[in-house]
Design a protein around this motif. Structure first.
Motif, PDB file in Angstrom:
ATOM      1  N   ILE A 351      11.092   7.886  10.017  1.00 11.01           N
ATOM      2  CA  ILE A 351      10.255   8.647   9.151  1.00 11.01           C
ATOM      3  C   ILE A 351       9.838   7.974   7.841  1.00 11.01           C
ATOM      4  O   ILE A 351      10.517   7.488   7.321  1.00 11.01           O
ATOM      5  CB  ILE A 351      10.691  10.280   8.857  1.00 11.01           C
ATOM      6  N   VAL A 352       8.416   8.444   7.566  1.00 13.63           N
ATOM      7  CA  VAL A 352       7.980   7.775   6.561  1.00 13.63           C
ATOM      8  C   VAL A 352       6.771   8.731   5.627  1.00 13.63           C
ATOM      9  O   VAL A 352       6.504   9.600   6.276  1.00 13.63           O
ATOM     10  CB  VAL A 352       7.107   6.439   6.469  1.00 13.63           C
ATOM     11  N   ILE A 353       7.101   8.655   4.286  1.00 13.81           N
ATOM     12  CA  ILE A 353       5.856   9.251   3.685  1.00 13.81           C
ATOM     13  C   ILE A 353       4.990   8.171   3.190  1.00 13.81           C
ATOM     14  O   ILE A 353       5.696   7.609   2.146  1.00 13.81           O
ATOM     15  CB  ILE A 353       6.197  10.409   2.764  1.00 13.81           C
ATOM     16  N   LYS A 354       3.733   8.403   3.071  1.00 14.53           N
ATOM     17  CA  LYS A 354       2.738   7.020   2.526  1.00 14.53           C
ATOM     18  C   LYS A 354       1.705   7.705   1.956  1.00 14.53           C
ATOM     19  O   LYS A 354       1.269   8.685   2.442  1.00 14.53           O
ATOM     20  CB  LYS A 354       2.562   6.236   3.757  1.00 14.53           C
ATOM     21  N   MET A 355       1.260   6.812   0.761  1.00 18.31           N
ATOM     22  CA  MET A 355       0.110   7.461   0.176  1.00 18.31           C
ATOM     23  C   MET A 355      -0.985   7.115   0.846  1.00 18.31           C
ATOM     24  O   MET A 355      -1.169   6.021   1.670  1.00 18.31           O
ATOM     25  CB  MET A 355      -0.039   6.506  -1.116  1.00 18.31           C
TER      26      MET A 355
END
Length: 403
Positions: A351-355
């Motif tokens: 899982i990732v959170i990216k701009m």
């Protein structure tokens, strides 16, 4: 509560946040969540995730935590004063269940006030998921696997090899993360004389007396696409702004926001001499290491004076193989994430959170590993490729992440 301290995050969040305070205090950004692991249903846990985020937004830095931050040589006093007033605000984050069983997490607001969401939110999603799917964790298997890693690091002649913990965002749980760090510190030795160099996690660095590690992440250079004078110069602008903020400290450049070729074009003799080294986070690590060593030599810089940091999906055997290839040719550092903090026999969540946006403009990452690409706007992605002279690989159109 899963997160009980705002220090429970990676150091590079604070180093970037300080640069944002001083260089880009008015920047507005958007982030989006992505689960790369197919078939994972997170929607049933959305209420638990929201509850944990609500608790996260009640936290403030304690005086003791601020004193620890203030003692770091590269942290400035005015930034610590700002942290003393800081609190994450729920109005900047939304979490929703989607009909297909996935979840949508969006973070929108001032960069200065949203930058600290990413790491604790990812840690929350992980721990909530594994609490439900593995209510009786197999810690016996986890400890067995950790013991194997330690034996691998102790069994062969590895000279000055050191590993570091980069595993906060994808850890199985906070208690397991702490146990892993305690065991590694005790068995491998921490600090200058041991094999365990430290941790990216500030809370455990503080509580366990470890060295906190980290410089910049992809979001910093992505944001520079919107904040710099022109797009083609955004990578150079990012490095120059970083150098202006830290005056030679924290000199590790991230090399894979546009891929290795555009990085090497921009990372000229000036930056080769100015920065202490570079970090690998996608693509073939052996090819990257050889290219970096050749690049330093071509720019009349002795590779032995520079540090190459490897941090892309490392395992202990992979780390040893890289060390044996490059030992004696440059300085080396290795950051191991998921394989340290989430290896109990279950499939970890990718899982990732990216701009995805800065100041109303799309931003993108063009990785050396196509599956790590992330962009909301296909037209912008094509324009970015044109500007930086990046060709699209045959299968890349199928792997670029979109929402």
């Amino acid at each position: 509560m899963i997160i009980t301290s705002l220090l429970d995050t990676d150091l590079y969040k604070f180093t970037m946040m300080q640069a944002v305070l001083h260089q880009f205090p008015g920047a507005q950004v958007s982030y989006k969540f992505k689960c790369r692991t197919p078939g994972v249903l997170l929607a049933p846990y959305v209420d638990d995730i929201r509850s944990e985020i609500k608790s996260l937004c009640q936290l403030k830095f304690s005086e003791q935590e601020l004193a620890w931050m203030r003692a770091l040589r590269f942290i400035k006093s005015d930034f610590v004063d700002f942290l003393g007033l800081f609190r994450l605000n729920e109005k900047y984050i939304t979490v929703n269940a989607l009909p297909d069983g996935s979840i949508d997490i969006q973070i929108k607001g001032p960069w200065l006030h949203t930058i600290l969401f990413e790491i604790p939110v990812l840690a929350i999603v992980n721990e909530v998921y594994f609490r439900h799917t593995q209510p009786v964790p197999d810690y016996v298997e986890g400890r067995k696997r950790l013991q194997t890693k330690i034996e691998q690091l102790q069994a062969v002649d590895l000279g000055d090899l050191k590993i570091a913990d980069y595993g906060t965002r994808r850890r199985f749980s906070k208690p397991w993360h702490e146990e892993v760090l305690r065991v590694l510190s005790a068995r491998l030795g921490a600090g200058p004389t041991g094999r365990f160099a430290g941790s990216s996690n500030c809370l455990f660095a503080k509580s366990l007396g470890l060295t906190p590690l980290g410089t910049m992440a992809h979001e910093y250079l992505q944001a520079c696409q919107a904040l710099g004078p022109r797009l083609r110069d955004s990578q150079v602008f990012g490095f120059e702004t970083w150098a202006r903020e830290y005056r030679g400290d924290l000199g590790i450049a991230l090399s894979d926001v546009y891929g290795i070729e555009p990085f090497l074009r921009d990372f000229d003799m000036y930056f080769c001499k100015l920065f202490d080294g570079a970090r690998h986070d996608s693509g073939d690590p052996f090819n990257w290491g050889e290219r970096m060593i050749e690049h330093y030599k071509n720019n009349r810089v002795d590779p032995l004076t520079k540090t190459l940091i490897f941090s892309d999906g490392l395992t202990v055997p992979g780390t040893i193989e890289l060390y044996q290839r490059f030992r004696g040719r440059c300085q080396l550092a290795f950051g191991i994430g998921t394989n340290l903090t989430n290896d109990l026999g279950y499939e970890p969540l990718q899982i990732v959170i990216k701009m995805v946006e800065c100041n109303g403009q799309p931003v993108a990452k063009l990785s050396d590993t196509p599956s790590k690409n992330m962009c909301e706007d296909a037209n912008y992605l094509a324009y970015l490729r044109q500007v930086f002279g990046i060709a699209q690989s045959a299968d890349e159109s199928q792997t670029t992440e979109k929402h």
